[in-house]
Design a protein around this motif. Structure first.
Motif, PDB file in Angstrom:
ATOM      1  N   MET A 116       0.847  -1.201   0.000  1.00 35.30           N
ATOM      2  CA  MET A 116       0.000   0.000   0.000  1.00 35.30           C
ATOM      3  C   MET A 116       0.878   1.245   0.000  1.00 35.30           C
ATOM      4  N   SER A 117       0.624   2.138  -0.944  1.00 31.91           N
ATOM      5  CA  SER A 117       1.481   3.313  -1.080  1.00 31.91           C
ATOM      6  C   SER A 117       1.210   4.365  -0.018  1.00 31.91           C
ATOM      7  N   GLY A 118      -0.030   4.449   0.448  1.00 34.60           N
ATOM      8  CA  GLY A 118      -0.352   5.465   1.435  1.00 34.60           C
ATOM      9  C   GLY A 118      -1.790   5.356   1.869  1.00 34.60           C
ATOM     10  N   LEU A 119      -2.164   6.194   2.803  1.00 34.26           N
ATOM     11  CA  LEU A 119      -3.521   6.266   3.310  1.00 34.26           C
ATOM     12  C   LEU A 119      -4.146   7.581   2.871  1.00 34.26           C
ATOM     13  N   ARG A 120      -5.464   7.662   2.970  1.00 41.35           N
ATOM     14  CA  ARG A 120      -6.176   8.894   2.614  1.00 41.35           C
ATOM     15  C   ARG A 120      -6.512   9.654   3.898  1.00 41.35           C
ATOM     16  N   TYR A 121      -5.976  10.843   4.015  1.00 45.99           N
ATOM     17  CA  TYR A 121      -6.243  11.738   5.137  1.00 45.99           C
ATOM     18  C   TYR A 121      -7.389  12.655   4.716  1.00 45.99           C
ATOM     19  N   VAL A 122      -8.434  12.762   5.542  1.00 50.85           N
ATOM     20  CA  VAL A 122      -9.601  13.578   5.196  1.00 50.85           C
ATOM     21  C   VAL A 122      -9.648  14.798   6.116  1.00 50.85           C
ATOM     22  N   TYR A 123      -9.672  15.979   5.528  1.00 53.92           N
ATOM     23  CA  TYR A 123      -9.704  17.240   6.278  1.00 53.92           C
ATOM     24  C   TYR A 123     -11.137  17.695   6.567  1.00 53.92           C
ATOM     25  N   ALA A 124     -11.988  17.597   5.568  1.00 49.50           N
ATOM     26  CA  ALA A 124     -13.319  18.187   5.683  1.00 49.50           C
ATOM     27  C   ALA A 124     -14.214  17.628   4.593  1.00 49.50           C
ATOM     28  N   VAL A 125     -15.505  17.864   4.790  1.00 56.13           N
ATOM     29  CA  VAL A 125     -16.506  17.570   3.763  1.00 56.13           C
ATOM     30  C   VAL A 125     -17.212  18.893   3.449  1.00 56.13           C
ATOM     31  N   CYS A 126     -17.499  19.129   2.180  1.00 56.50           N
ATOM     32  CA  CYS A 126     -18.188  20.362   1.794  1.00 56.50           C
ATOM     33  C   CYS A 126     -18.985  20.115   0.526  1.00 56.50           C
ATOM     34  N   ARG A 127     -19.739  21.109   0.120  1.00 57.78           N
ATOM     35  CA  ARG A 127     -20.447  21.047  -1.145  1.00 57.78           C
ATOM     36  C   ARG A 127     -19.528  21.551  -2.258  1.00 57.78           C
ATOM     37  N   PRO A 128     -19.830  21.209  -3.513  1.00 57.32           N
ATOM     38  CA  PRO A 128     -19.014  21.733  -4.616  1.00 57.32           C
ATOM     39  C   PRO A 128     -18.969  23.258  -4.594  1.00 57.32           C
ATOM     40  N   PHE A 129     -17.829  23.805  -4.935  1.00 63.33           N
ATOM     41  CA  PHE A 129     -17.661  25.259  -4.921  1.00 63.33           C
ATOM     42  C   PHE A 129     -16.928  25.689  -6.175  1.00 63.33           C
ATOM     43  N   GLY A 130     -17.188  26.926  -6.591  1.00 66.86           N
ATOM     44  CA  GLY A 130     -16.655  27.409  -7.855  1.00 66.86           C
ATOM     45  C   GLY A 130     -15.262  27.990  -7.768  1.00 66.86           C
ATOM     46  N   ALA A 131     -14.948  28.656  -6.661  1.00 71.00           N
ATOM     47  CA  ALA A 131     -13.647  29.327  -6.547  1.00 71.00           C
ATOM     48  C   ALA A 131     -12.536  28.297  -6.368  1.00 71.00           C
ATOM     49  N   PRO A 132     -11.394  28.516  -7.008  1.00 69.67           N
ATOM     50  CA  PRO A 132     -10.289  27.557  -6.863  1.00 69.67           C
ATOM     51  C   PRO A 132      -9.603  27.702  -5.504  1.00 69.67           C
ATOM     52  N   LEU A 133      -9.074  26.594  -4.996  1.00 71.60           N
ATOM     53  CA  LEU A 133      -8.220  26.670  -3.814  1.00 71.60           C
ATOM     54  C   LEU A 133      -6.908  27.336  -4.200  1.00 71.60           C
ATOM     55  N   GLN A 134      -6.222  27.854  -3.184  1.00 71.63           N
ATOM     56  CA  GLN A 134      -4.964  28.529  -3.484  1.00 71.63           C
ATOM     57  C   GLN A 134      -3.995  27.570  -4.161  1.00 71.63           C
ATOM     58  N   ALA A 135      -3.187  28.116  -5.048  1.00 65.28           N
ATOM     59  CA  ALA A 135      -2.249  27.300  -5.811  1.00 65.28           C
ATOM     60  C   ALA A 135      -1.255  26.607  -4.881  1.00 65.28           C
ATOM     61  N   GLN A 136      -0.935  25.368  -5.218  1.00 66.38           N
ATOM     62  CA  GLN A 136       0.082  24.588  -4.500  1.00 66.38           C
ATOM     63  C   GLN A 136      -0.235  24.477  -3.002  1.00 66.38           C
ATOM     64  N   LEU A 137      -1.522  24.315  -2.671  1.00 72.19           N
ATOM     65  CA  LEU A 137      -1.907  24.142  -1.273  1.00 72.19           C
ATOM     66  C   LEU A 137      -1.437  22.787  -0.767  1.00 72.19           C
ATOM     67  N   THR A 138      -0.673  22.806   0.311  1.00 74.31           N
ATOM     68  CA  THR A 138      -0.220  21.558   0.925  1.00 74.31           C
ATOM     69  C   THR A 138      -0.776  21.458   2.340  1.00 74.31           C
ATOM     70  N   GLY A 139      -0.903  20.223   2.793  1.00 70.32           N
ATOM     71  CA  GLY A 139      -1.458  19.990   4.116  1.00 70.32           C
ATOM     72  C   GLY A 139      -0.557  19.136   4.969  1.00 70.32           C
ATOM     73  N   VAL A 140      -1.123  18.122   5.593  1.00 67.69           N
ATOM     74  CA  VAL A 140      -0.394  17.242   6.494  1.00 67.69           C
ATOM     75  C   VAL A 140       0.712  16.513   5.734  1.00 67.69           C
ATOM     76  N   ALA A 141       1.887  16.434   6.346  1.00 68.22           N
ATOM     77  CA  ALA A 141       3.061  15.764   5.773  1.00 68.22           C
ATOM     78  C   ALA A 141       3.494  16.396   4.451  1.00 68.22           C
ATOM     79  N   GLY A 142       3.094  17.654   4.226  1.00 69.36           N
ATOM     80  CA  GLY A 142       3.509  18.359   3.021  1.00 69.36           C
ATOM     81  C   GLY A 142       2.839  17.891   1.751  1.00 69.36           C
ATOM     82  N   ALA A 143       1.788  17.088   1.872  1.00 70.77           N
ATOM     83  CA  ALA A 143       1.123  16.543   0.687  1.00 70.77           C
ATOM     84  C   ALA A 143       0.092  17.521   0.142  1.00 70.77           C
ATOM     85  N   PRO A 144      -0.079  17.580  -1.185  1.00 71.43           N
ATOM     86  CA  PRO A 144      -1.087  18.483  -1.755  1.00 71.43           C
ATOM     87  C   PRO A 144      -2.505  18.012  -1.438  1.00 71.43           C
TER      88      PRO A 144
END
Length: 282
Positions: free
Chosen positions: A1-29
């Motif tokens: 297994m290459s990795g696990l899926r870390y879940v931050y949040a649940v939301c509805r679809p949104f139109g605005a893009p997330l900030q470019a190159q957003l990284t989270g836990v362990a530096g992963a996008p």
């Protein structure tokens, strides 16, 4: 297994893009996983750190926990800027995307109800502290001889000091109560949290109010102005405002527990609310 899926949040679809190159836990996008008209915001994390056994060991490592909380909060903050997220707890992990989809299906109704309630709203945190100098001033001994003339004099001084401290706390509690009532009138909901331990939070003074308020974005400017006007009203009391945050304090308990059916894979907790870790307990 290459990795696990870390879940931050649940939301509805949104139109605005997330900030470019957003990284989270362990530096992963951060990535968006669409399912049943909802979005789970996820990233890949290594098994060596987030499988059940190593994760439990890491949760005893404050440096690791703090870095993980910062990565988590970075993604939640980016989401809060463009939509209304339903934040999940720190270290919510699943084996793969299929596990995340099952979680969404099992809690879909909970998620939708909570997102309806939170839509267009943010959380503001307000804390009131008794300043250290206020406690010291009111408990200081009166200008008398350095040594009491008798045991009776000593007991009298101690009683005076105790009464002065009681007066300070009564004044602080009255001020905190008035402030909480005022702010609750200008919020859709309010939550009182336990006062923070100053040794852990590293904040000066004693915390007498630790509250969260759910406020429409459109009313946030007025809410902030109300809090600002209370600062300095009561001598020796410090009022602190933090936010706007995702509405951590107003997420339904059942919805917050969404991943509990799988281990490493299963919903994992880190005990403290993520945003408090990022605030440094402020």
């Amino acid at each position: 297994m290459s990795g696990l899926r870390y879940v931050y949040a649940v939301c509805r679809p949104f139109g605005a893009p997330l900030q470019a190159q957003l990284t989270g836990v362990a530096g992963a996008p951060a990535k968006l996983l669409h399912h049943h008209g909802l979005i789970a915001v996820v990233s890949d994390v290594p098994v060596r750190d987030f499988a059940e056994e190593p994760l439990h060991a890491h949760l005893e490592d404050l440096d690791w926990l703090s870095a993980t909380a910062r990565g988590h909060q970075q993604v939640i903050d980016a989401l809060t800027a463009v939509t209304t997220p339903l934040p999940l707890r720190l270290a919510t992990v699943f084996r793969d995307d299929s596990g995340v989809r099952v979680m969404i299906e099992e809690r879909e109704d909970d998620f939708r109800r909570t997102l309806d309630r939170l839509q267009g709203r943010v959380e503001w945190g307000v804390k009131v502290y008794v300043e250290p100098q206020a406690e010291a001033a009111e408990s200081a001994e009166p200008a008398e001889p350095a040594k009491p003339a008798s045991g009776r004099d000593y007991l009298r001084r101690r009683r005076m000091q105790a009464r002065a401290q009681d007066d300070t706390w009564q004044r602080a509690e009255r001020f905190a109560g008035r402030l909480h009532s005022l702010l609750s009138e200008h919020a859709d909901a309010a939550r009182l949290h336990a006062p923070q331990n100053s040794a852990l939070s590293r904040a000066s003074g004693q915390n007498v109010l630790n509250a969260a308020y759910l406020v429409p974005r459109s009313d946030s400017e007025e809410f902030v102005e109300i809090v600002d006007r209370t600062k300095g009203q009561e001598p020796g009391m410090r009022v602190e405002l933090t936010g706007p945050w995702a509405a951590y304090s107003f997420v339904d308990f059942e919805a917050e527990q969404a991943g509990e059916h799988e281990k490493a894979g299963e919903h994992q907790e880190a005990g403290e609310r993520e945003k408090d870790s990022v605030e440094g307990g402020s």
